[in-house]
Write a protein that holds these residues in place. Structure first.
Motif, PDB file in Angstrom:
ATOM      1  N   THR A  50      -5.094  12.873   3.154  1.00  0.00           N
ATOM      2  CA  THR A  50      -4.647  12.606   4.235  1.00  0.00           C
ATOM      3  C   THR A  50      -5.028  10.795   4.092  1.00  0.00           C
ATOM      4  O   THR A  50      -5.455  10.654   3.844  1.00  0.00           O
ATOM      5  CB  THR A  50      -5.562  13.287   5.573  1.00  0.00           C
ATOM      6  N   ARG A  51      -3.968  10.670   5.535  1.00  0.00           N
ATOM      7  CA  ARG A  51      -4.135   9.699   6.448  1.00  0.00           C
ATOM      8  C   ARG A  51      -5.223   8.949   6.331  1.00  0.00           C
ATOM      9  O   ARG A  51      -5.551   7.869   5.804  1.00  0.00           O
ATOM     10  CB  ARG A  51      -3.029   8.697   7.192  1.00  0.00           C
ATOM     11  N   ASP A  52      -6.473   9.178   6.748  1.00  0.00           N
ATOM     12  CA  ASP A  52      -7.400   9.439   7.256  1.00  0.00           C
ATOM     13  C   ASP A  52      -7.963   8.860   5.990  1.00  0.00           C
ATOM     14  O   ASP A  52      -9.467   7.507   5.706  1.00  0.00           O
ATOM     15  CB  ASP A  52      -8.525  10.234   7.882  1.00  0.00           C
ATOM     16  N   LEU A 145       7.312   1.802  -0.267  1.00  0.00           N
ATOM     17  CA  LEU A 145       6.772   0.787   0.835  1.00  0.00           C
ATOM     18  C   LEU A 145       5.797   2.035   1.402  1.00  0.00           C
ATOM     19  O   LEU A 145       4.360   2.083   1.598  1.00  0.00           O
ATOM     20  CB  LEU A 145       7.150   0.281   1.189  1.00  0.00           C
ATOM     21  N   GLN A 146       6.088   3.512   1.734  1.00  0.00           N
ATOM     22  CA  GLN A 146       5.664   4.197   3.377  1.00  0.00           C
ATOM     23  C   GLN A 146       4.580   4.596   2.423  1.00  0.00           C
ATOM     24  O   GLN A 146       3.950   5.442   3.401  1.00  0.00           O
ATOM     25  CB  GLN A 146       6.454   3.878   3.723  1.00  0.00           C
ATOM     26  N   SER A 147       5.618   5.346   0.985  1.00  0.00           N
ATOM     27  CA  SER A 147       4.444   6.553   0.490  1.00  0.00           C
ATOM     28  C   SER A 147       3.269   6.683   0.602  1.00  0.00           C
ATOM     29  O   SER A 147       2.826   5.961   0.586  1.00  0.00           O
ATOM     30  CB  SER A 147       5.409   6.828  -0.446  1.00  0.00           C
ATOM     31  N   LEU A 166      -1.825   4.695  -1.414  1.00  0.00           N
ATOM     32  CA  LEU A 166      -1.353   3.715  -0.569  1.00  0.00           C
ATOM     33  C   LEU A 166      -2.298   3.012  -0.570  1.00  0.00           C
ATOM     34  O   LEU A 166      -1.971   1.341  -1.071  1.00  0.00           O
ATOM     35  CB  LEU A 166      -0.258   4.110   0.465  1.00  0.00           C
ATOM     36  N   ASP A 167      -3.576   2.996  -0.749  1.00  0.00           N
ATOM     37  CA  ASP A 167      -4.393   2.313  -0.333  1.00  0.00           C
ATOM     38  C   ASP A 167      -4.935   1.173  -2.012  1.00  0.00           C
ATOM     39  O   ASP A 167      -5.887   1.000  -2.119  1.00  0.00           O
ATOM     40  CB  ASP A 167      -5.969   2.821   0.138  1.00  0.00           C
TER      41      ASP A 167
END
Length: 429
Positions: A50-52, A145-147, A166-167
């Motif tokens: 997840t994004r979190d 870039l955003q995935s 992404l991180d």
């Protein structure tokens, strides 16, 4: 030549789950459960990112979640932060926890540094942003870039998968363990590719903007966050950003391609030694694919040229396109066929090697002098669904039965049933 309009589209609201005994099964995406049709994936790792989960935590935050807090002198803590995270993080810590006068001074210093950096970005040619855009343009991942997921890599021999996020972290998921190692360090930025080492259970190469990291993940260790001491860093000043990696069949050599370097480097990893593959007039390289038989290395440049290297004497056969560059390529498991797609045409091309040495033979009059188009991927409307177009990436499964193709502008995956002998055939699945 066949086209995509002979595919059968998924029913509205359904997602394709699997193929069992030649029959494709789909279910409503809200209730999709592959276990209703097969048990073969029951032991596969469950991955839910997840994004979190991708929020960047500082090393100090991670330590607080593992160890009991202790009182340390401020100077000792600042020294530790300096060695692990740098000078700017030291100023940030002082501005939050230091004496009043020191807090004001640290805050002022942070503002000055941020202002200078902003001025540098305005006066510079935006090289960093240009590098990221170049990686995104070359990447095999759609919307790199955003995935949230930058790239993935399945292990050769076990049910294990590496997921780069992404991180700038890499998580290792395995079927035989709930333990998920997290590979991350501050030098490992903007990950572009992953490659498991053949004949190894624990080594994985991570290509990124700054170079290559070869991580060793002990499967018996319970350490969640291996330190940088578990990695070998391979770096050459002009060889970046690294955008493609390929291991030799025995795992003793690693080839790397960089978008801004015309030279392909072949590494002896343990000795940090390199051999350079270079030809006059070359441009940056974007894609490497070592053949499953180990005797050929395919390389594609950022321009019209691509090459086939013979890996005993390192001779290269030069090929060229009419326009664009090669975007994706994959070898057949037997090493006799290479499929590729370009950035300009919605076509899959094939190069065939009946005998592995023919392409480098002195007498090559009877050999085809051009790649053969084998499938038309032009966009089509199938029952209201738009599929096809320019290829983003494609992969050939290790058993040689299927090829999966994803596209730059459409959201469906095309799965082909493939036969190599007696002639190459791609059939819609």
């Amino acid at each position: 030549m066949k086209a995509l309009n002979i595919f059968q589209a998924p029913n509205d609201g359904e997602i394709t789950l699997c193929e069992v005994d030649g029959r494709v099964h789909s279910m409503n995406y809200e209730y999709a459960n592959i276990s209703a049709f097969t048990t073969t994936t029951e032991n596969h790792p469950k991955i839910h990112i997840t994004r979190d989960l991708l929020h960047t935590y500082s090393l100090a935050d991670e330590k607080r979640t593992i160890f009991l807090p202790v009182d340390e002198p401020l100077l000792k803590r600042l020294l530790q932060i300096y060695y692990e995270q740098g000078f700017l993080e030291v100023l940030q810590t002082i501005s939050e926890n230091g004496p009043l006068l020191a807090r004001k001074g640290a805050s002022l210093a942070i503002n000055v540094i941020q202002g200078v950096n902003a001025l540098k970005r305005k006066l510079s040619s935006n090289d960093y942003d240009d590098t990221l855009m170049q990686i995104a343009d070359i990447s095999l991942t759609k919307n790199w870039l955003q995935s949230p997921i930058r790239c993935i890599a399945w292990h050769y021999y076990s049910t294990k998968i590496a997921v780069a996020a992404l991180d700038d972290s890499v998580r290792i998921y395995s079927s035989d363990s709930y333990h998920v190692p997290l590979l991350k360090c501050k030098q490992q930025k903007n990950i572009t590719c992953l490659a498991w080492r053949p004949l190894s259970h624990s080594d994985i190469a991570v290509g990124c903007e700054n170079g290559i990291f070869i991580w060793n993940i002990d499967p018996n260790s319970l350490v969640t966050r291996p330190s940088i001491n578990n990695a070998i860093i391979l770096y050459r000043i002009n060889h970046k950003p690294v955008v493609s990696l390929a291991w030799s069949l025995r795992g003793d050599l690693l080839a790397s391609a960089a978008a801004c370097d015309s030279t392909i480097l072949v590494w002896n990893v343990e000795l940090d030694e390199t051999s350079a593959l270079k030809r006059p007039g070359s441009s940056g390289n974007v894609l490497l694919k070592w053949s499953p038989t180990g005797n050929k290395l395919f390389s594609a440049t950022i321009g019209l040229i691509f090459r086939m290297w013979e890996c005993q004497h390192w001779q290269a056969e030069r090929w060229s396109l009419l326009s664009g560059r090669i975007q994706a390529a994959c070898w057949s498991p037997c090493g006799t066929v290479l499929l590729f797609a370009t950035t300009e045409e919605p076509l899959i091309y094939a190069l065939s090697f009946v005998q592995t040495d023919l392409i480098f033979a002195a007498n090559s009059k009877n050999l085809p002098n051009q790649a053969i188009p084998v499938y038309d991927l032009t966009k089509v409307d199938i029952d209201g669904l738009i599929v096809g177009g320019i290829v983003q990436n494609m992969e050939w499964d290790p058993k040689g039965d299927h090829i999966a193709v994803i596209f730059q502008d459409t959201s469906y995956v095309a799965i082909f049933k493939v036969a190599v002998h007696p002639v190459l055939q791609l059939n819609p699945r």
